[in-house]
Every structure is written in C-alpha cells, then in structure tokens.
Design an enzyme around this catalytic site. Structure first.
Site, short mmCIF file in Angstrom:
data_model
loop_
_atom_site.label_atom_id
_atom_site.label_comp_id
_atom_site.label_asym_id
_atom_site.label_seq_id
_atom_site.Cartn_x
_atom_site.Cartn_y
_atom_site.Cartn_z
N TYR A 79 0.91 -1.16 0.01
CA TYR A 79 0.07 -0.03 0.03
C TYR A 79 0.87 1.26 0.07
O TYR A 79 1.75 1.54 0.89
CB TYR A 79 -0.84 0.05 1.24
CG TYR A 79 -1.86 -1.19 1.42
CD1 TYR A 79 -3.05 -1.31 0.88
CD2 TYR A 79 -1.18 -2.26 1.93
CE1 TYR A 79 -3.89 -2.12 1.18
CE2 TYR A 79 -2.06 -3.62 2.09
CZ TYR A 79 -3.37 -3.36 1.58
OH TYR A 79 -4.29 -4.32 1.87
N HIS A 118 -7.26 -0.52 -2.10
CA HIS A 118 -6.74 -1.84 -2.59
C HIS A 118 -5.19 -1.60 -2.50
O HIS A 118 -4.57 -0.59 -2.72
CB HIS A 118 -7.20 -2.12 -3.86
CG HIS A 118 -8.67 -2.41 -3.79
ND1 HIS A 118 -9.11 -3.80 -3.27
CD2 HIS A 118 -9.79 -1.84 -4.07
CE1 HIS A 118 -10.66 -3.82 -3.45
NE2 HIS A 118 -11.01 -2.55 -4.17
N LYS A 177 -3.79 -6.15 -9.52
CA LYS A 177 -2.58 -5.59 -8.91
C LYS A 177 -1.59 -5.70 -9.95
O LYS A 177 -1.64 -6.35 -10.98
CB LYS A 177 -2.11 -6.48 -7.76
CG LYS A 177 -3.29 -6.41 -6.55
CD LYS A 177 -2.85 -6.89 -5.18
CE LYS A 177 -4.02 -7.39 -4.32
NZ LYS A 177 -5.06 -6.34 -4.16
#
Length: 346
Positions: free
Chosen positions: A281, A292, A323
């Site tokens: 993060y 997310h 991702k």
C-alpha cells in the site's frame, strides 16, 4: 525473385530495395538490393514475395536456419501492423540492447505503427523465448518478452524497472513492550496508531477491533526492533536467527525487501493469499479507510532464473486481483533491484 544466403544474411538484388525496404521496411539497403536477416527472408517466403533462397522454399529454409520461433513472433507483429527489424549488431543504430544485462539483448526492434527503420522511434525491444527456456532475471527490465508456447500461441510480457515509493509516514514511539512467541511477536498494550496509522501487525481480537494486543510477523518484528520501536527482551540478532530457523535464507531476503519498502514510505503486508511475499500500500492514512493494495512483490535472489510459465502465472494472478507484479531481486548484501512485469497487447 530469389535470394542468396551467405554468412547468415540473405541478399536479394534487382529492385529489391524498392519492393522490400522502401515500401515495407524489410532488411537494410545495399545499393539497389537489400540484405535480409533470416527471419525477414522467412516472412517474405511465407508471403510469396520471395520465390526462393538458394532454391529453398519456406519449409526447407526454416529447417536450415532454425528460426521458427522468431519467425512466429515476427509474423504476428507484422500482422498487427508493425514494421520491425532484427536487432543485429551493425544492422541498425536503434538495435542497442538497453537491457539491464547487456549480454541478453533483444531479438527484434519494433517501430510505432506508421513508422519504420528510417524513423528515429522505437515502440518495443522484443526478446523471443520458447516456453521451456530459462530467463535470467537480471537480463530483464527494459524489454518485452515474447513467449512462444508449444502450440505457437504468443504471450507478450512487458518488463520494466519501476520506482517504488509511497507517502505513508508515521512518528513511531519507542520501547513498546511485547513478547516473542514462536514465529511471531505480540505487543500487549501498543499505542493504537502503530496499527491504525502505520498498519503494523493485526489485532489479536480480530479485524475491525478498535484496540487490544497487536500481533506482528517476524519481518515486522525485526524491522521495528531495529528502529527501536518495540522492546521484546530479545535483540535483533535473536529475531533474525528465529526467522532463519523457520524459513532459511528466504527470511533475509524478505527482511531486506520489507525494510526497503518501509524506507520508501510503502506499507508491505503479507501476500500469502496471492502466492507472493508481500502486497503493498503506497498511501495509508488510516486502516479504517484502506484502499486496495497496488503491487504483489516476490523477493528473489538476484541470480534467479525464471521459467516463462512461472512469469506467466504470477502476472496472470496479479492482473486477476487488480494488482501489478513486481520482483525484488536481492543480493546477499541486501541490495535490491525492482523488476516489474505486466501483460502486454502490442
């Protein structure tokens, strides 16, 4: 029109320059004729624009030159509307590798659509591999991998050297007490901000708990001990020794990567659910308002060699959970090179 193969180059005379180079970007000019790399000659044979090379048609030529895998990629990119050139030394100025490891440069130089070898622009530097080849991680970073599988399907993977940075900052306390228990630590009365603002650990009472004991992974424990944030009655060497006992030398790599991420103001958390070492993060303001994670990170030795299947699995999984995949290539002294890999549709 016929070509002659000499010293790995197919030469075609007559008006070949006008027909092949000037109109479609094949080869390099040699007066009125052209010199073609074998993969270019193979494509012209496939299109029936070239009748033969030393009497050979496409079938015989591919057998002699052993360029079928590169031919498949070359053909695919041509069919997508690109002009491209072989990355041969002295062939074109733009063929310089620009890879991290200069011993493993690209095979093909791809120009932007509408441009060709006469323009000063490059869209992709493409390295061609079969699905059973191994690829040194250090050779990746500024090229596109074109992986040809056993059924001649082609997967394109874009490799880069991303900058890893974030904006998560926190004024940590000192000497927060706790205990080292098996393969984790517990801080029994930590300041709330240690978890809520900096996202260290997980509440013993469970996700969403507003307070109470905080459990830390071994990499979090080692990092916070080094920073002087926690005091467990055990020194850093003791925690590192515990980590090595439970996961071997992998612990040192993960600790080096964890440390580098935290020092870049990025929050790393376990990536176990995704088959990775960490998920990250970049901008944490509060655990209650957590977005997310952006990256999945695997910590690998700097001399790691990928199987294309391994890369494809990691990248596909990362994309499936929205991702990006990155690899932290780590030396025994803790130096790290970041390698990003993404699927690409040219």
């Amino acid at each position: 029109m016929n070509g002659t193969l000499r010293d790995g180059v197919v030469r075609v005379g007559g008006d070949a320059r006008q027909r092949f180079y000037d109109s479609s970007g094949y080869g390099r000019p040699t007066g009125e004729g052209v010199a073609l790399a074998p993969v270019e000659a193979a494509h012209l044979l496939f299109r029936d624009d070239l009748d033969a090379v030393d009497g050979m048609g496409l079938r015989e030529f591919l057998g002699v030159e052993d360029c079928v895998v590169r031919f498949l990629v070359y053909k695919d990119l041509r069919e997508r509307g690109f002009y491209l050139s072989p990355a041969r030394e002295g062939w074109i100025d733009a063929a310089d590798s620009h890879d991290i490891d200069d011993s493993a440069g690209p095979d093909l130089i791809v120009y932007p659509q509408g441009k060709g070898p006469w323009d000063d622009a490059i869209a992709y530097r493409v390295r061609v591999v079969g699905e059973r080849e191994s690829i040194q991680a250090s050779s990746l970073g500024r090229c596109v991998l074109a992986v040809v599988d056993e059924e001649s399907e082609i997967t394109y993977l874009d490799t880069s050297r991303p900058a890893i940075d974030g904006s998560t900052t926190y004024d940590a306390p000192t000497d927060v007490g706790g205990d080292l228990l098996a393969d984790r630590a517990i801080c029994w009365d930590p300041p709330a901000e240690l978890h809520e603002a900096a996202f260290y650990g997980q509440r013993l009472a469970g996700r969403g708990a507003e307070g109470g004991p905080l459990q830390l992974s071994l990499v979090e424990t080692a990092f916070l001990l080094r920073e002087g944030t926690i005091d467990l009655g055990v020194d850093l060497a003791g925690v590192v020794d515990r980590g090595r006992r439970v996961e071997g030398e992998r612990f040192d790599r993960r600790l080096a990567v964890y440390t580098a991420l935290r020092e870049a103001d990025v929050v790393p958390k376990t990536g176990f659910k995704f088959g990775a070492d960490f998920r990250t993060y970049a901008d944490v303001e509060s655990v209650d308002d957590l977005g997310h994670s952006e990256w999945l990170v695997r910590a690998l030795p700097a001399d790691h060699a990928f199987a294309p299947r391994e890369l494809s699995l990691d990248v596909r999984l990362a994309g499936g959970v929205h991702k990006r995949m990155t690899f932290a290539l780590t030396t025994p002294t803790g130096e790290i090179a970041w390698l990003g890999v993404d699927r690409l549709t040219p």
